[in-house]
Structure formats: structure tokens, C-alpha cells
Design an enzyme around this catalytic site. Structure first.
Site, short mmCIF file in Angstrom:
data_model
loop_
_atom_site.label_atom_id
_atom_site.label_comp_id
_atom_site.label_asym_id
_atom_site.label_seq_id
_atom_site.Cartn_x
_atom_site.Cartn_y
_atom_site.Cartn_z
N SER A 192 0.83 -1.21 0.00
CA SER A 192 0.00 0.00 0.00
C SER A 192 0.87 1.26 0.00
CB SER A 192 -0.96 -0.04 1.19
OG SER A 192 -1.92 0.98 1.10
N ASP A 209 -10.25 -3.91 -4.86
CA ASP A 209 -9.47 -2.86 -4.20
C ASP A 209 -9.60 -1.59 -5.02
OD1 ASP A 209 -7.56 -1.23 -3.03
OD2 ASP A 209 -5.85 -2.50 -3.54
N HIS A 211 -7.91 -5.08 -0.33
CA HIS A 211 -6.88 -4.25 0.29
C HIS A 211 -6.80 -4.56 1.79
CE1 HIS A 211 -4.24 -0.74 -0.47
NE2 HIS A 211 -4.29 -0.65 0.84
#
Length: 410
Positions: A196, A350, A380
Site C-alpha cells: 500500500s 481494491d 486491500h
């Protein structure tokens, strides 16, 4: 005074219960659970708990005004109480590189040659995540790949804003690269790995180290659920999965504003692209347009209009979003073409999926080798759940095993 204390004692449980009821209602009212997600009931439970925490964080100013505590700091305290399991195959050492806390994972077994090195940057949107919460993941990576792994505990909100994260990660990485012989690491096999926002840190650091003759070259980038730009939030994945846990569109934009110290009133301008000068969009459209997303990932119906009509005031308040430190996707072609090879993991469910697809296309167009692993049932935040037993998901295990297999091949 005693009466006030009694009122608080009775009111606080009622407050927490009320927030819990509201978050469960809000979850079912606003949340979309894609059919590809396995174990949807477990997924809903985890998201309700996540939403509960976020709601309490947003109400933190009430507790601060009452002089009780800072709610973000309170949850940071709880977050860091994760139970750490010792791994008999590893030596784990807490260190500080200057003021930056890091954790070193070293296999105990003797090795006939220098080991591979991994520098790991955790996710969490500069709000969540810690050395403790990612400890088991890093143990697994170090043990299964027989590598020396360094995890960096960069500074986060609410006390630290941009550029704390990227600067801490860069400075700690440079320090480690200068001392590889101390840790028995092969300088020709150093991998940067991030999830991320940590993946965005990988890209920024890899770019910054391009051409540095005083440091070992980075062998590869491992990028998981990449967050690499804050410019176009109207991509197909943003429209398809804007309300899918654990990363909603509102949470993404709110995190951007908080980390970049942008007033929250500019959220809509960021979301629609109204802060984008026309000449700037003409420059970056070739990289950031939704037209670059493969057709099979395009949503039904016409794409949203982007950018919205230009708002100069919004640009003046948010123009630092275009800095490479915060949107490393915007680096020039010459720098991008010199980046090391990439292992790219994307999850279908996501809203940031298309960051990975755009980055993949740009690198491939420039001749950089990209190995892509797409997880159809992934979402995610799934990575950190890989060993959480009941709370683990099949996609979590798939991602971790794919990353291990790739790194072992280096």
C-alpha cells in the site's frame, strides 16, 4: 467532582455501545461485499470492527476536550499491544538508525554465502501499522526466503505529517545499504518490499537511489496493493470498489488530506480532479488516464468525467500532491526506465487496483521487467491477515506465498 466522575463512568459505556450500533448499521447501509470475496460473514465482521475503530478515531477530539486522552494515540497504544511470537529460526533485534526505530530479522542457521536482503515498508495509510503488527509477516518472509530482513518503523499521524514517512524510509534504507557487510547481506541481492503506502515508499526510494554509485544497486521491487499517486482518484477501480472494505474512497481521501496537511474542505476537489490545471493534465494524461486500463478491468457505462472544471484555489491548496515524493508515479521517463525489475501484486476488489495497472503499463512501455500477480478474490489489507487463523483468508495466503516464491528466485 465525584458526581461528574460518576456521570462519565456511566456515559462512556453508553457512548461506546452507541457507536458500535451505529457502525454496524452504517456497514450494512453503505458497504458493498463483492461476490468474489470468500467468507463474506467473516469479512463483514472484520469491517464492522474496523469501522468502529475509525469512528472512534474521528470522535477523538471529544475525549481530548474532556482531558481524557487523544483517541488516535489511545488506539495506537492498543495497536502496538499485538502479541509477538518468537520464531526459533530467527534472531530478531530492535534497533534505531538515528531516531528511526527499525527491526532486524536474521536467520539463525549458518550460511555458506552472503544472504539476500529485504527492506520492508509496512502499509496503513500513515495512520495504522507498526513494527509489532507486521512482525509475524516479516518473520515469515525472512524465514521462508532465508533472508536478512529490515522493517522500518516510520513516523505516522497524528503527530507527524508529510514528508516524515518517505524521509524516514529513505534515511533508514540508505543507512542499511551502507552496512550490508555488518549483517551478512549480499549487496547484489537487495530487495525493496512494501504494501500500500509502503509500496509507494518503495517506488520513491528506488527512484531516488537511481544512479547512486556510492550505494549498492537495488535488485528488485516487490509491490503489494500499490499506492503510488494521489492525482487521479476517478479510475475504474475507484468507481467499482469505492465502498468495499477495507479501503473506502472516503477513507483514502481523508487520509491524503490528513497526511498532506490539506484542509478537509478540499476533499471533493481532490476526488474530482478540480485541483488539476489543464496544462498539467495534458502532461500527465498519457500516464494517468483511465484509457490506459485494460478493457477487462473497465467498468460498465461511460467513465466518469475527469478532471472536473479547474479550481485555482484548490490547486494552490493542494499543489504539493504533484511532488514526486508523494506521487512517485509522476517521475520522468529517464528515471523510471532505470528502475530495477518489479514483482507487482494487485487485488481485484481494491479501489487502488488501477494504480498497479497504470504502473505496470508505464514500466513495460519503458522496457522495465514486470512480473504481475493478480488475485481475483483479494482485497486491500488482506496481506496482514495471512496467519490470523480464523481471520485469515485464502487470498492472504496466496499473496504471501507468491511473494516468497518470487524473492527465492532472486
Amino acid at each position: 467532582m465525584a458526581f461528574l466522575g460518576l456521570v462519565l463512568f456511566l456515559a462512556l459505556p453508553a457512548f461506546f455501545l452507541g457507536v458500535l450500533v451505529w457502525t454496524v448499521f452504517e456497514h450494512f447501509r453503505t458497504t458493498d461485499i463483492p461476490s468474489a470475496i470468500q467468507h463474506p460473514a467473516k469479512f463483514r465482521f472484520l469491517h464492522c470492527m474496523f469501522l468502529y475503530v475509525i469512528t472512534l478515531l474521528q470522535q477523538g477530539n471529544i475525549f481530548e476536550k474532556l482531558g481524557i486522552c487523544s483517541m488516535p494515540k489511545f488506539f495506537r497504544f492498543l495497536h502496538d499491544r499485538v502479541r509477538i511470537k518468537k520464531d526459533p529460526a530467527l534472531v530478531v533485534t530492535n534497533l534505531r538508525f538515528g531516531t528511526i526505530p527499525v527491526r532486524l530479522f536474521q536467520p539463525k542457521a549458518a550460511s555458506s554465502r552472503l544472504r539476500r536482503g529485504i527492506i520492508f515498508y509496512h502499509g496503513g495509510g500513515a495512520i495504522f501499522g507498526s513494527l509489532d503488527s507486521y512482525h509475524s509477516l516479516c518473520c515469515f518472509l525472512a524465514r521462508e526466503t532465508d533472508s536478512v530482513l529490515l522493517m522500518i518503523g516510520y513516523r505516522k499521524l497524528p503527530d507527524h505529517h508529510a514528508p516524515a514517512l518517505s524521509q524516514d524510509c529513505l534515511n533508514a534504507s540508505i543507512h542499511f545499504l551502507r552496512c550490508l557487510d555488518t549483517y551478512g547481506v549480499d549487496p547484489s541481492r537487495v530487495v525493496l518490499c512494501g504494501e500500500s503506502i509502503g509500496g509507494g515508499a518503495v517506488v520513491y526510494i528506488a527512484q531516488t537511489l537511481v544512479g547512486r554509485s556510492d550505494l549498492p544497486s537495488i535488485r528488485a521491487q516487490v509491490l503489494i496493493n500499490l499506492c503510488v499517486q494521489a492525482i487521479n482518484l476517478c479510475l475504474p477501480s475507484s468507481e467499482q470498489y469505492w465502498c468495499v472494505p477495507f479501503l473506502s474512497q472516503d477513507f483514502v481521501v481523508t487520509s491524503i488530506c490528513k497526511y498532506m496537511a490539506i484542509d478537509i474542505s478540499w476533499k471533493e476537489a481532490i476526488l474530482t480532479g478540480a485541483f488539476m490545471p489543464p496544462d498539467t493534465w495534458r502532461k500527465y494524461r498519457k500516464w494517468l488516464s483511465a484509457d490506459n486500463i485494460p478493457k477487462r478491468f473497465q467498468g460498465r457505462g461511460p467513465p466518469p468525467r475527469f478532471p472536473a472544471p479547474y479550481n485555482e484555489a484548490a490547486y494552490l491548496e493542494t499543489k504539493h500532491l504533484f511532488d514526486r515524493e508523494y506521487s512517485p508515479f509522476l517521475a520522468d521517463d529517464e528515471t523510471m526506465a532505470q528502475l530495477p525489475e518489479v514483482f507487482l501484486v494487485s487485488c481485484e476488489n481494491d479501489m487502488l487496483r488501477d494504480d498497479s495497472l497504470l504502473y505496470k503499463k508505464r514500466l513495460e512501455d519503458l522496457g522495465v521487467r514486470v512480473t504481475w500477480y493478480h488475485v481475483e478474490d483479494g482485497f486491500h489489507g488482506s496481506l496482514i491477515l495471512f496467519d490470523k487463523k480464523f481471520f485469515s483468508f485464502p487470498c492472504s495466503v496466496k499473496i504471501v506465498n507468491a511473494v516468497v516464491d518470487y524473492i527465492k528466485g532472486i
